[in-house]
Design a protein around this motif. Structure first.
Motif, PDB file in Angstrom:
ATOM      1  N   THR A   1      -5.623   5.631   0.565  1.00  0.00           N
ATOM      2  CA  THR A   1      -6.330   4.395   0.293  1.00  0.00           C
ATOM      3  C   THR A   1      -6.036   3.173   1.361  1.00  0.00           C
ATOM      4  O   THR A   1      -6.506   2.410   1.153  1.00  0.00           O
ATOM      5  CB  THR A   1      -5.907   3.770  -1.017  1.00  0.00           C
ATOM      6  OG1 THR A   1      -4.467   3.304  -0.910  1.00  0.00           O
ATOM      7  CG2 THR A   1      -6.264   4.839  -2.197  1.00  0.00           C
ATOM      8  N   THR A   2      -5.251   3.632   2.552  1.00  0.00           N
ATOM      9  CA  THR A   2      -5.145   2.923   3.474  1.00  0.00           C
ATOM     10  C   THR A   2      -5.708   3.485   4.647  1.00  0.00           C
ATOM     11  O   THR A   2      -5.840   4.705   4.943  1.00  0.00           O
ATOM     12  CB  THR A   2      -3.646   2.309   3.980  1.00  0.00           C
ATOM     13  OG1 THR A   2      -3.050   3.286   4.072  1.00  0.00           O
ATOM     14  CG2 THR A   2      -3.142   1.468   2.577  1.00  0.00           C
TER      15      THR A   2
ATOM     16  N   LYS B   1      10.068   2.414  -1.699  1.00  0.00           N
ATOM     17  CA  LYS B   1      10.090   3.522  -1.240  1.00  0.00           C
ATOM     18  C   LYS B   1      11.481   4.170  -0.782  1.00  0.00           C
ATOM     19  O   LYS B   1      12.044   4.116  -0.107  1.00  0.00           O
ATOM     20  CB  LYS B   1       9.327   3.729   0.041  1.00  0.00           C
ATOM     21  CG  LYS B   1       8.947   5.247   0.753  1.00  0.00           C
ATOM     22  CD  LYS B   1       8.226   5.189   1.799  1.00  0.00           C
ATOM     23  CE  LYS B   1       9.100   5.484   3.141  1.00  0.00           C
ATOM     24  NZ  LYS B   1       8.371   5.736   4.270  1.00  0.00           N
TER      25      LYS B   1
ATOM     26  N   ASP C   1       0.757   3.007  -6.591  1.00  0.00           N
ATOM     27  CA  ASP C   1       1.531   1.673  -6.830  1.00  0.00           C
ATOM     28  C   ASP C   1       0.774   0.799  -7.675  1.00  0.00           C
ATOM     29  O   ASP C   1      -0.294   0.971  -7.955  1.00  0.00           O
ATOM     30  CB  ASP C   1       2.000   1.165  -5.443  1.00  0.00           C
ATOM     31  CG  ASP C   1       0.820   0.428  -4.647  1.00  0.00           C
ATOM     32  OD1 ASP C   1      -0.165  -0.024  -5.221  1.00  0.00           O
ATOM     33  OD2 ASP C   1       1.092   0.432  -3.344  1.00  0.00           O
TER      34      ASP C   1
ATOM     35  N   LEU D   1     -12.794   3.959  -0.877  1.00  0.00           N
ATOM     36  CA  LEU D   1     -11.388   3.197  -1.110  1.00  0.00           C
ATOM     37  C   LEU D   1     -10.823   2.362  -0.371  1.00  0.00           C
ATOM     38  O   LEU D   1     -10.111   1.512  -0.690  1.00  0.00           O
ATOM     39  CB  LEU D   1     -10.528   4.416  -1.571  1.00  0.00           C
ATOM     40  CG  LEU D   1     -11.095   5.724  -2.566  1.00  0.00           C
ATOM     41  CD1 LEU D   1      -9.669   6.317  -2.962  1.00  0.00           C
ATOM     42  CD2 LEU D   1     -11.600   5.110  -3.742  1.00  0.00           C
TER      43      LEU D   1
ATOM     44  N   GLU E   1       7.057  -1.434   0.754  1.00  0.00           N
ATOM     45  CA  GLU E   1       8.010  -0.488   1.592  1.00  0.00           C
ATOM     46  C   GLU E   1       9.370  -0.548   0.700  1.00  0.00           C
ATOM     47  O   GLU E   1       9.969   0.489   0.749  1.00  0.00           O
ATOM     48  CB  GLU E   1       8.385  -0.977   2.869  1.00  0.00           C
ATOM     49  CG  GLU E   1       9.154  -0.126   3.754  1.00  0.00           C
ATOM     50  CD  GLU E   1       8.770   1.172   4.164  1.00  0.00           C
ATOM     51  OE1 GLU E   1       7.452   1.585   4.144  1.00  0.00           O
ATOM     52  OE2 GLU E   1       9.588   2.154   4.238  1.00  0.00           O
TER      53      GLU E   1
ATOM     54  N   ASN F   1      -0.776  -2.181  -6.858  1.00  0.00           N
ATOM     55  CA  ASN F   1      -2.039  -2.521  -6.461  1.00  0.00           C
ATOM     56  C   ASN F   1      -3.292  -1.489  -6.602  1.00  0.00           C
ATOM     57  O   ASN F   1      -4.322  -2.005  -6.937  1.00  0.00           O
ATOM     58  CB  ASN F   1      -1.809  -2.945  -4.684  1.00  0.00           C
ATOM     59  CG  ASN F   1      -1.007  -4.058  -4.670  1.00  0.00           C
ATOM     60  OD1 ASN F   1      -1.057  -5.151  -5.554  1.00  0.00           O
ATOM     61  ND2 ASN F   1      -0.466  -4.201  -3.343  1.00  0.00           N
TER      62      ASN F   1
ATOM     63  N   GLY G   1       0.513   5.013   2.780  1.00  0.00           N
ATOM     64  CA  GLY G   1       1.578   5.936   3.335  1.00  0.00           C
ATOM     65  C   GLY G   1       2.991   5.588   2.498  1.00  0.00           C
ATOM     66  O   GLY G   1       3.717   6.621   2.353  1.00  0.00           O
TER      67      GLY G   1
ATOM     68  N   LYS H   1       4.823  15.245   6.825  1.00  0.00           N
ATOM     69  CA  LYS H   1       6.150  14.323   6.908  1.00  0.00           C
ATOM     70  C   LYS H   1       6.340  13.685   5.439  1.00  0.00           C
ATOM     71  O   LYS H   1       5.387  13.012   5.332  1.00  0.00           O
ATOM     72  CB  LYS H   1       6.302  13.521   8.083  1.00  0.00           C
ATOM     73  CG  LYS H   1       6.702  14.063   9.468  1.00  0.00           C
ATOM     74  CD  LYS H   1       7.035  13.005  10.570  1.00  0.00           C
ATOM     75  CE  LYS H   1       7.185  13.701  11.753  1.00  0.00           C
ATOM     76  NZ  LYS H   1       7.329  12.686  12.972  1.00  0.00           N
TER      77      LYS H   1
ATOM     78  N   THR I   1     -11.491  -2.061  -0.121  1.00  0.00           N
ATOM     79  CA  THR I   1     -10.694  -3.291  -0.953  1.00  0.00           C
ATOM     80  C   THR I   1      -9.392  -3.433  -0.427  1.00  0.00           C
ATOM     81  O   THR I   1      -8.510  -4.475  -0.287  1.00  0.00           O
ATOM     82  CB  THR I   1     -10.093  -2.900  -2.284  1.00  0.00           C
ATOM     83  OG1 THR I   1      -9.574  -1.611  -2.416  1.00  0.00           O
ATOM     84  CG2 THR I   1     -11.497  -2.933  -3.158  1.00  0.00           C
TER      85      THR I   1
HETATM   86  N1  LIG Z   1       4.398  10.719   6.786  1.00  0.00           N
HETATM   87  C1  LIG Z   1       4.140  10.181   7.960  1.00  0.00           C
HETATM   88  O1  LIG Z   1       3.695  10.951   8.776  1.00  0.00           O
HETATM   89  C2  LIG Z   1       3.813   8.628   8.023  1.00  0.00           C
HETATM   90  C3  LIG Z   1       2.968   8.238   9.219  1.00  0.00           C
HETATM   91  C4  LIG Z   1       3.008   6.937   9.516  1.00  0.00           C
HETATM   92  C5  LIG Z   1       3.496   6.173   8.348  1.00  0.00           C
HETATM   93  N2  LIG Z   1       4.023   6.497   7.292  1.00  0.00           N
HETATM   94  C6  LIG Z   1       4.688   5.627   6.199  1.00  0.00           C
HETATM   95  O2  LIG Z   1       3.649   4.910   5.606  1.00  0.00           O
HETATM   96  C7  LIG Z   1       4.262   3.721   5.168  1.00  0.00           C
HETATM   97  C8  LIG Z   1       3.251   2.657   5.496  1.00  0.00           C
HETATM   98  O3  LIG Z   1       1.957   2.899   4.813  1.00  0.00           O
HETATM   99  P1  LIG Z   1       0.782   1.770   4.560  1.00  0.00           P
HETATM  100  O4  LIG Z   1       0.595   1.007   5.689  1.00  0.00           O
HETATM  101  O5  LIG Z   1      -0.547   2.810   4.098  1.00  0.00           O
HETATM  102  O6  LIG Z   1       1.689   0.993   3.328  1.00  0.00           O
HETATM  103  P2  LIG Z   1       1.326   0.743   1.973  1.00  0.00           P
HETATM  104  O7  LIG Z   1       1.325   2.323   1.176  1.00  0.00           O
HETATM  105  O8  LIG Z   1       2.717   0.000   1.240  1.00  0.00           O
HETATM  106  O9  LIG Z   1       0.117   0.013   1.728  1.00  0.00           O
HETATM  107  C9  LIG Z   1      -0.160  -1.133   2.220  1.00  0.00           C
HETATM  108  C10 LIG Z   1      -0.472  -2.168   1.291  1.00  0.00           C
HETATM  109  O10 LIG Z   1      -1.864  -2.090   0.828  1.00  0.00           O
HETATM  110  C11 LIG Z   1      -1.792  -1.923  -0.740  1.00  0.00           C
HETATM  111  N3  LIG Z   1      -3.221  -0.819  -0.728  1.00  0.00           N
HETATM  112  C12 LIG Z   1      -3.128   0.256  -0.590  1.00  0.00           C
HETATM  113  N4  LIG Z   1      -4.487   0.800  -0.614  1.00  0.00           N
HETATM  114  C13 LIG Z   1      -5.167  -0.215  -0.763  1.00  0.00           C
HETATM  115  C14 LIG Z   1      -6.496  -0.368  -1.247  1.00  0.00           C
HETATM  116  N5  LIG Z   1      -7.494   0.513  -1.052  1.00  0.00           N
HETATM  117  N6  LIG Z   1      -6.943  -1.797  -1.579  1.00  0.00           N
HETATM  118  C15 LIG Z   1      -6.047  -2.628  -1.740  1.00  0.00           C
HETATM  119  N7  LIG Z   1      -4.741  -2.568  -1.522  1.00  0.00           N
HETATM  120  C16 LIG Z   1      -4.378  -1.367  -0.978  1.00  0.00           C
HETATM  121  C17 LIG Z   1      -0.515  -1.416  -0.972  1.00  0.00           C
HETATM  122  O11 LIG Z   1      -0.409  -1.511  -2.357  1.00  0.00           O
HETATM  123  C18 LIG Z   1       0.380  -2.032  -0.226  1.00  0.00           C
HETATM  124  O12 LIG Z   1       0.749  -3.478  -0.667  1.00  0.00           O
HETATM  125  C19 LIG Z   1       5.471   3.502   5.818  1.00  0.00           C
HETATM  126  O13 LIG Z   1       6.506   3.639   4.812  1.00  0.00           O
HETATM  127  C20 LIG Z   1       5.448   4.389   6.967  1.00  0.00           C
HETATM  128  O14 LIG Z   1       6.937   5.070   7.142  1.00  0.00           O
HETATM  129  C21 LIG Z   1       4.327   7.751   7.229  1.00  0.00           C
END
Ligand SMILES: NC(=O)c1ccc[n+]([C@@H]2O[C@H](COP(=O)([O-])OP(=O)(O)OC[C@H]3O[C@@H](n4cnc5c(N)ncnc54)[C@H](O)[C@@H]3O)[C@@H](O)[C@H]2O)c1
Ligand SMILES: [Zn+2]
Length: 360
Positions: free
Chosen positions: A129-130, A76, A42, A169, A73, A44, A105, A142, A172
Motif C-alpha cells: 500500500t506504499t 518492526k 498496521d 490503495l 518502523e 493506519n 514495507g 527479503k 491515501t
Molecule cells: N524487503 C525488502 O526488500 C525491503 C526493501 C526496501 C525497504 N524495506 C523495508 O520497508 C520499510 C519501509 O517501508 P515503507 O516506507 O512502506 O514504510 P511503512 O510500512 O512504515 O509505511 C509508511 C507509513 O505509511 C502508512 N501507510 C501505508 N500505506 C498507506 C496508505 N495506503 N495510505 C495511508 N497511509 C499508509 C503506514 O501506516 C506508515 O505510517 C523499512 O522497514 C525497510 O527496511 C524492505
C-alpha cells in the motif's frame, strides 16, 4: 492488469493494476484453493482497507482473521513478531493457511518473516500500500525485523506466493511517503532504465498521483518491478549484481543513521544518489550531464540533493554498514543514465568521496 512472472527459487506473479483488489479472490485460487487467511496490517492501513480486503476474501470462500499492530518502523521488532506468531498458533493456523501482508514495507517485512518461520514456513501474499513497498519491498523475498542493535538484523530470504499491487490503495498515501517511494523509482531509472528516467523527466508527481484509472502510475510501478525481477532472478541471495540496487544507499544510510532515522529512507537515498554522482563526476566516473539530470530529477520530485550532516557524522555508520567487507566498500556509481557499476573504494578514501560529493 499487468502481470509479471518472477522465477526465483519459487515462481510467483506480481500483478499491478488499479482496482485489482477486487480480483484477489480469483488470484488467490492459484495459490491455495481453500485456506484461512491472516491479514497482517498496521493501525493506519487496516481501518482504510482491511474490511474491504476481508470482504473480498470471504466472498471468494476464504476465512479471514486479522493481526493489527501500531504503525511505524519502531514496531518492526521481535515483540510484534512474537505476538503475531502467538496469534497464528492460538488460532490454529497450519501450513496450508496463508498470511496476507496489507501495508507498506514494515508490514511486508514483518509478515514475511513470520511466514518464513511459523511452522518452518507457510505461504504469504503481499498487498503493498506504499509506493516503496510496491516497487521494492514487496518483491524479491527479503524479510526481516529490526534488533535494538540495528535495522533488519534478523530475517530470512522467503519469496511470496503472490504480489497484488492495487494502485488505488496508494491514493491515501501522504505526499511525503509517496515522495520517499519516488526516490527508489528514480533509482531504477538511473541504474537500469533510461526510458523510465525520461518518462519521469517528462511528467510530475501530480500527474503520477492522479486518481481514477491511472495507467501511468501502473506503468511506472510495473517497469520498476520488471527491473527488480532481473536482479532477483540473477542474484536472489544478494551476493553480486543485486548490489546495484544499493545506488544512493551507502551514503544514504550514513544520513539516515546520523539523523537517528529521522530523515526518511527515501529522502536519504535521494541525497545519497546526488552525493555519489557528484563525487563520481570529479573522478571521471560519471558524466557531467548524467550528474546534472540525476540532481534535476531528484529536485523535481521534491527530494533533497544533499545533506546538512557532516562527513564526520556520517562516516562511522557508513564504515560499519553490512555492505562493507574488510577495508573495502563497493560503491554503486551510475556512469550514464540507465547504466551503473560497482566501484571498490578503500574505507579510508570515503571521507574524500563525501567531500567531493558536497558534504561538509
Ligand atoms: N524487503 C525488502 O526488500 C525491503 C526493501 C526496501 C525497504 N524495506 C523495508 O520497508 C520499510 C519501509 O517501508 P515503507 O516506507 O512502506 O514504510 P511503512 O510500512 O512504515 O509505511 C509508511 C507509513 O505509511 C502508512 N501507510 C501505508 N500505506 C498507506 C496508505 N495506503 N495510505 C495511508 N497511509 C499508509 C503506514 O501506516 C506508515 O505510517 C523499512 O522497514 C525497510 O527496511 C524492505
Ligand atoms: Zn531503499
Amino acid at each position: 492488469l499487468k502481470r509479471i512472472r518472477i522465477d526465483a527459487s519459487k515462481s510467483y506473479t506480481v500483478a499491478v493494476g488499479s482496482g485489482c483488489v477486487a480480483e484477489l479472490g480469483r488470484e488467490l485460487k492459484a495459490v491455495a484453493e481453500t485456506a484461512r487467511v491472516m491479514i497482517v496490517s498496521d493501525d493506519n492501513v487496516y481501518p482504510l482497507y482491511g474490511e474491504k480486503v476481508r470482504k473480498v476474501l470471504e466472498t471468494a470462500g476464504y476465512t479471514a482473521s486479522q493481526f493489527v499492530f501500531p504503525h511505524g518502523e519502531a514496531h518492526k521488532n521481535l515483540d510484534t513478531y512474537g505476538l503475531l506468531l502467538e496469534q497464528l498458533c492460538a488460532e490454529n493456523y497450519s501450513r496450508s493457511d496463508l498470511i496476507l501482508a496489507l501495508g507498506g514495507g514494515v508490514t511486508g517485512d514483518l509478515a514475511g518473516f513470520a511466514a518464513a518461520t511459523y511452522q518452518r514456513g507457510i505461504r504469504f501474499v503481499q498487498l503493498p500500500t506504499t509506493l516503496l513497498a510496491a516497487v521494492d519491498a514487496s518483491v524479491g523475498g527479503k524479510t526481516a525485523v529490526d534488533l535494538k542493535g540495528g535495522k533488519n538484523q534478523v530475517g530470512a530470504f522467503c519469496q511470496p506466493s503472490l504480489v497484488l499491487c492495487d494502485t488505488e490503495l496508494l491514493s491515501t498515501l501522504p505526499d511525503t511517503e509517496f515522495r520517499a517511494g519516488m526516490a527508489e523509482v528514480i533509482k531504477y531509472g538511473a541504474i537500469g532504465d533510461s526510458e523510465l528516467f525520461k518518462l519521469l523527466e517528462n511528467t510530475d508527481m501530480e500527474t503520477l498521483r492522479k486518481g481514477g484509472d491511472n495507467q501511468l502510475l501502473e506503468a511506472v510501478i510495473a517497469r520498476c518491478v520488471e527491473q527488480k525481477k532481473q536482479f532477483v532472478q540473477n542474484d536472489e541471495f544478494d551476493t553480486g549484481s543485486r548490489m546495484l540496487l544499493n545506488f544512493g544507499h551507502t551514503f544514504g544510510h550514513g544520513i539516515e543513521a546520523a539523523s537517528g532515522f529521522r530523515v526518511p529512507h527515501g529522502y536519504a537515498v535521494a541525497a545519497g544518489m546526488c552525493i555519489i554522482s557528484r563525487a563520481a563526476e570529479t573522478r571521471g566516473l560519471c558524466g557531467r550531464e548524467t550528474r546534472r539530470r540525476i540532481e534535476a530529477l531528484t529536485e523535481k520530485y521534491g527530494l533533497p540533493t544533499g545533506t546538512e550532516f557532516t562527513g564526520e557524522q556520517m562516516l562511522p555508520y557508513i564504515a560499519s554498514d553490512k555492505k562493507v567487507s574488510g577495508r573495502q566498500v563497493k560503491l554503486v556509481v551510475t556512469d550514464r543514465i540507465g547504466h551503473a557499476g560497482l566501484v571498490p573504494v578503500n574505507v579510508a578514501e570515503l571521507s574524500e568521496w563525501l567531500k567531493d560529493g558536497g558534504v561538509k
